[in-house]
Write a protein that holds these residues in place. Structure first.
Motif, PDB file in Angstrom:
ATOM      1  N   LEU A 191       0.816  -1.216   0.000  1.00 20.76           N
ATOM      2  CA  LEU A 191       0.000   0.000   0.000  1.00 20.76           C
ATOM      3  C   LEU A 191       0.852   1.270   0.000  1.00 20.76           C
ATOM      4  N   GLU A 192       1.840   1.336   0.866  1.00 28.06           N
ATOM      5  CA  GLU A 192       2.672   2.543   0.928  1.00 28.06           C
ATOM      6  C   GLU A 192       3.394   2.775  -0.403  1.00 28.06           C
ATOM      7  N   LYS A 193       3.896   1.716  -0.995  1.00 27.07           N
ATOM      8  CA  LYS A 193       4.576   1.825  -2.294  1.00 27.07           C
ATOM      9  C   LYS A 193       3.602   2.342  -3.360  1.00 27.07           C
ATOM     10  N   GLU A 194       2.382   1.861  -3.362  1.00 26.05           N
ATOM     11  CA  GLU A 194       1.384   2.306  -4.334  1.00 26.05           C
ATOM     12  C   GLU A 194       1.026   3.777  -4.130  1.00 26.05           C
ATOM     13  N   LEU A 195       0.901   4.198  -2.879  1.00 27.30           N
ATOM     14  CA  LEU A 195       0.606   5.608  -2.592  1.00 27.30           C
ATOM     15  C   LEU A 195       1.751   6.513  -3.041  1.00 27.30           C
ATOM     16  N   THR A 196       2.968   6.066  -2.820  1.00 22.06           N
ATOM     17  CA  THR A 196       4.131   6.824  -3.293  1.00 22.06           C
ATOM     18  C   THR A 196       4.125   6.911  -4.812  1.00 22.06           C
ATOM     19  N   SER A 197       3.805   5.815  -5.461  1.00 17.43           N
ATOM     20  CA  SER A 197       3.740   5.796  -6.919  1.00 17.43           C
ATOM     21  C   SER A 197       2.673   6.761  -7.443  1.00 17.43           C
ATOM     22  N   LEU A 198       1.519   6.807  -6.779  1.00 20.36           N
ATOM     23  CA  LEU A 198       0.451   7.724  -7.191  1.00 20.36           C
ATOM     24  C   LEU A 198       0.903   9.174  -7.083  1.00 20.36           C
ATOM     25  N   SER A 199       1.477   9.531  -5.945  1.00 21.57           N
ATOM     26  CA  SER A 199       1.901  10.922  -5.778  1.00 21.57           C
ATOM     27  C   SER A 199       3.071  11.259  -6.700  1.00 21.57           C
ATOM     28  N   ASP A 200       3.994  10.320  -6.905  1.00 23.68           N
ATOM     29  CA  ASP A 200       5.115  10.556  -7.832  1.00 23.68           C
ATOM     30  C   ASP A 200       4.606  10.753  -9.268  1.00 23.68           C
ATOM     31  N   SER A 201       3.623   9.958  -9.662  1.00 26.29           N
ATOM     32  CA  SER A 201       3.045  10.101 -11.012  1.00 26.29           C
ATOM     33  C   SER A 201       2.366  11.453 -11.169  1.00 26.29           C
ATOM     34  N   ALA A 202       1.650  11.874 -10.134  1.00 30.08           N
ATOM     35  CA  ALA A 202       0.964  13.167 -10.184  1.00 30.08           C
ATOM     36  C   ALA A 202       1.970  14.317 -10.250  1.00 30.08           C
ATOM     37  N   ILE A 203       3.047  14.218  -9.493  1.00 31.06           N
ATOM     38  CA  ILE A 203       4.079  15.259  -9.529  1.00 31.06           C
ATOM     39  C   ILE A 203       4.749  15.290 -10.897  1.00 31.06           C
ATOM     40  N   ALA A 204       5.067  14.130 -11.448  1.00 29.70           N
ATOM     41  CA  ALA A 204       5.688  14.080 -12.783  1.00 29.70           C
ATOM     42  C   ALA A 204       4.757  14.698 -13.825  1.00 29.70           C
ATOM     43  N   PHE A 205       3.463  14.428 -13.696  1.00 24.52           N
ATOM     44  CA  PHE A 205       2.491  15.021 -14.617  1.00 24.52           C
ATOM     45  C   PHE A 205       2.519  16.541 -14.504  1.00 24.52           C
ATOM     46  N   LEU A 206       2.484  17.047 -13.273  1.00 21.67           N
ATOM     47  CA  LEU A 206       2.502  18.501 -13.073  1.00 21.67           C
ATOM     48  C   LEU A 206       3.772  19.131 -13.627  1.00 21.67           C
ATOM     49  N   LEU A 207       4.885  18.469 -13.419  1.00 22.42           N
ATOM     50  CA  LEU A 207       6.160  18.997 -13.916  1.00 22.42           C
ATOM     51  C   LEU A 207       6.210  19.029 -15.440  1.00 22.42           C
ATOM     52  N   SER A 208       5.423  18.192 -16.075  1.00 26.97           N
ATOM     53  CA  SER A 208       5.416  18.150 -17.537  1.00 26.97           C
ATOM     54  C   SER A 208       4.510  19.208 -18.156  1.00 26.97           C
ATOM     55  N   LYS A 209       3.757  19.894 -17.331  1.00 25.55           N
ATOM     56  CA  LYS A 209       2.791  20.882 -17.821  1.00 25.55           C
ATOM     57  C   LYS A 209       3.306  22.298 -17.625  1.00 25.55           C
ATOM     58  N   ASN A 210       2.898  23.175 -18.507  1.00 23.58           N
ATOM     59  CA  ASN A 210       3.204  24.586 -18.341  1.00 23.58           C
ATOM     60  C   ASN A 210       2.319  25.175 -17.255  1.00 23.58           C
ATOM     61  N   GLU A 211       2.795  26.252 -16.670  1.00 23.36           N
ATOM     62  CA  GLU A 211       1.989  26.943 -15.669  1.00 23.36           C
ATOM     63  C   GLU A 211       0.755  27.521 -16.355  1.00 23.36           C
ATOM     64  N   ILE A 212      -0.371  27.370 -15.681  1.00 20.49           N
ATOM     65  CA  ILE A 212      -1.622  27.897 -16.218  1.00 20.49           C
ATOM     66  C   ILE A 212      -2.330  28.694 -15.135  1.00 20.49           C
ATOM     67  N   ASN A 213      -3.213  29.570 -15.557  1.00 20.84           N
ATOM     68  CA  ASN A 213      -4.061  30.291 -14.622  1.00 20.84           C
ATOM     69  C   ASN A 213      -5.245  29.388 -14.331  1.00 20.84           C
ATOM     70  N   LEU A 214      -5.321  28.882 -13.126  1.00 24.85           N
ATOM     71  CA  LEU A 214      -6.371  27.916 -12.811  1.00 24.85           C
ATOM     72  C   LEU A 214      -7.776  28.521 -12.854  1.00 24.85           C
ATOM     73  N   CYS A 215      -7.900  29.830 -12.661  1.00 20.18           N
ATOM     74  CA  CYS A 215      -9.208  30.502 -12.764  1.00 20.18           C
ATOM     75  C   CYS A 215     -10.290  29.756 -11.988  1.00 20.18           C
ATOM     76  N   LEU A 216      -9.970  29.352 -10.798  1.00 19.54           N
ATOM     77  CA  LEU A 216     -10.939  28.595 -10.004  1.00 19.54           C
ATOM     78  C   LEU A 216     -11.698  29.508  -9.061  1.00 19.54           C
ATOM     79  N   PRO A 217     -12.980  29.206  -8.868  1.00 19.69           N
ATOM     80  CA  PRO A 217     -13.701  29.969  -7.847  1.00 19.69           C
ATOM     81  C   PRO A 217     -13.103  29.645  -6.483  1.00 19.69           C
ATOM     82  N   LYS A 218     -13.282  30.513  -5.581  1.00 21.11           N
ATOM     83  CA  LYS A 218     -12.761  30.284  -4.232  1.00 21.11           C
ATOM     84  C   LYS A 218     -13.664  29.281  -3.536  1.00 21.11           C
ATOM     85  N   TRP A 219     -13.325  27.998  -3.671  1.00 19.17           N
ATOM     86  CA  TRP A 219     -14.158  26.923  -3.167  1.00 19.17           C
ATOM     87  C   TRP A 219     -14.430  27.031  -1.674  1.00 19.17           C
TER      88      TRP A 219
END
Length: 114
Positions: free
Chosen positions: A77-105
């Motif tokens: 489980l811990e290895k899988e959770l690390t893999s999920l967060s590492d994949s998400a970080i790698a995805f973010l690093l591959s993207k350009n910065e964007i204006n999220l334009c989100l409402p203040k939830w």
């Protein structure tokens, strides 16, 4: 959904995935809470129908399997959770910065900004 809207949604899903995965790893949230927040078949289907990036889809799909991993292979489980967060970080690093334009939830919860 426009391309820009999908980019914002994907980035937000990745950011949430990191927080949920780290919180699960540290015992701050349960798998049930993680499923309610993000890792559900419904979330996967909505993102798939929106034609989300395959990496984001993979992260969400893998998150839906956490309960099975915890039950059948708890040592993984811990290895899988690390893999999920590492994949998400790698995805973010591959993207350009964007204006999220989100409402203040948080204003919905705090009833401010009205």
């Amino acid at each position: 959904m426009t391309h820009d809207e999908l980019d914002r949604l994907e980035k937000l899903m990745a950011i949430i995935a990191i927080g949920v995965s780290v919180s699960l790893k540290r015992g701050a949230v349960s798998i049930s809470e993680a499923e309610q927040l993000l890792y559900s078949p419904r979330t996967f289907e909505v993102l798939k129908s929106a034609r989300a990036d395959k990496t984001v889809l993979s992260i969400i799909f893998s998150g839906t399997e956490l309960e099975n991993i915890a039950r059948l292979l708890p040592d993984n489980l811990e290895k899988e959770l690390t893999s999920l967060s590492d994949s998400a970080i790698a995805f973010l690093l591959s993207k350009n910065e964007i204006n999220l334009c989100l409402p203040k939830w948080y204003e919905v919860f705090l009833e401010t900004g009205r």
